[in-house]
Design a protein around this motif. Structure first.
Motif, PDB file in Angstrom:
ATOM      1  N   LYS A  60       0.843  -1.208   0.000  1.00  0.00           N
ATOM      2  CA  LYS A  60       0.000   0.000   0.000  1.00  0.00           C
ATOM      3  C   LYS A  60       0.872   1.250   0.000  1.00  0.00           C
ATOM      4  O   LYS A  60       0.590   2.212  -0.720  1.00  0.00           O
ATOM      5  CB  LYS A  60      -0.930   0.003   1.211  1.00  0.00           C
ATOM      6  CG  LYS A  60      -2.072  -0.972   1.094  1.00  0.00           C
ATOM      7  CD  LYS A  60      -2.898  -0.996   2.373  1.00  0.00           C
ATOM      8  CE  LYS A  60      -3.928  -2.103   2.319  1.00  0.00           C
ATOM      9  NZ  LYS A  60      -4.670  -2.257   3.566  1.00  0.00           N
TER      10      LYS A  60
ATOM     11  N   VAL B 276      -4.291  -5.386  -3.725  1.00  0.00           N
ATOM     12  CA  VAL B 276      -3.899  -4.077  -3.200  1.00  0.00           C
ATOM     13  C   VAL B 276      -3.928  -3.030  -4.308  1.00  0.00           C
ATOM     14  O   VAL B 276      -4.502  -1.950  -4.137  1.00  0.00           O
ATOM     15  CB  VAL B 276      -2.513  -4.140  -2.522  1.00  0.00           C
ATOM     16  CG1 VAL B 276      -1.996  -2.743  -2.195  1.00  0.00           C
ATOM     17  CG2 VAL B 276      -2.576  -5.002  -1.263  1.00  0.00           C
TER      18      VAL B 276
ATOM     19  N   TYR C  36      -6.290   0.902  -5.719  1.00  0.00           N
ATOM     20  CA  TYR C  36      -5.744   2.164  -6.226  1.00  0.00           C
ATOM     21  C   TYR C  36      -6.060   2.350  -7.713  1.00  0.00           C
ATOM     22  O   TYR C  36      -5.441   3.164  -8.395  1.00  0.00           O
ATOM     23  CB  TYR C  36      -4.235   2.224  -5.974  1.00  0.00           C
ATOM     24  CG  TYR C  36      -3.921   2.322  -4.499  1.00  0.00           C
ATOM     25  CD1 TYR C  36      -3.785   3.557  -3.869  1.00  0.00           C
ATOM     26  CD2 TYR C  36      -3.796   1.177  -3.717  1.00  0.00           C
ATOM     27  CE1 TYR C  36      -3.523   3.653  -2.515  1.00  0.00           C
ATOM     28  CE2 TYR C  36      -3.540   1.253  -2.357  1.00  0.00           C
ATOM     29  CZ  TYR C  36      -3.409   2.495  -1.761  1.00  0.00           C
ATOM     30  OH  TYR C  36      -3.152   2.590  -0.413  1.00  0.00           O
TER      31      TYR C  36
END
Length: 187
Positions: free
Chosen positions: A43, A86, A90
């Motif tokens: 992250k 992950v 985004y």
């Protein structure tokens, strides 16, 4: 970054700590490539990448994961799935590329392909003297099994290609081996 920041090569498993192949230059890397082997570290990396882009990761066309070797295939698959999960948060939803030789079973290929666009870039490296030039775990995937794996991946709709280092083999070996990959590659 590659290709005007449309493609990312992610050395997520600390390549500077990988050892064993005679031809590899990662031994000379500065050991500051921190492993991105947990969601928190990944992250943080995604946030840095988004800052660098000035946007989320939705315009990134591919993320190529170069692992530097995991203890086993399951650990690798868990890692690849974590990267996708992950990075998806985004905005990344395009092709995840695995560059390596530890992914070896149809079941794991199928699982990875079921989660989104996937590509297998098999690290063949050399056709001859593989046991001498490569670490044992990498050389253990012989040429026939590697070609079979590429063929299976292709039939699953996975994009396929391989990496090879010109100059490690004699020209005759190259002339003999390259055509054997023709029907198994999409790239």
């Amino acid at each position: 970054w590659r290709g005007c920041k449309r493609h990312l090569t992610l050395n997520s498993n600390s390549r500077s700590n990988c050892r064993g192949c005679e031809f590899c230059g990662t031994y000379s890397l500065i050991s500051d490539d921190k492993a991105l082997n947990n969601p928190h570290a990944l992250k943080r990396k995604a946030e840095i990448l988004c800052q660098d882009l000035g946007a989320d990761l939705s315009k990134v066309e591919s993320v190529g994961v170069v692992t530097g070797c995991f203890p086993d295939e399951q650990s690798l698959v868990d890692h690849l799935r974590m990267v996708r999960q992950v990075f998806r948060k985004y905005g990344f939803n395009r092709e995840l590329r695995y560059i390596g030789s530890q992914l070896r079973t149809p079941e794991q290929l199928s699982l990875l392909a079921s989660e989104g666009p996937f590509a297998l870039y098999l690290t063949v490296e050399a056709f001859t003297r593989r046991e001498v030039l490569m670490k044992k775990t990498k050389a253990s995937l012989d040429l026939d099994k590697g070609r079979e794996l590429l063929g299976i991946a292709k039939t699953m709709g996975i994009e396929t290609t391989f990496l090879y280092i010109a100059g490690l083999d004699d020209p005759e070996s190259m002339r003999r081996e390259f055509p054997q990959y023709k029907d198994r590659l999409t790239r």
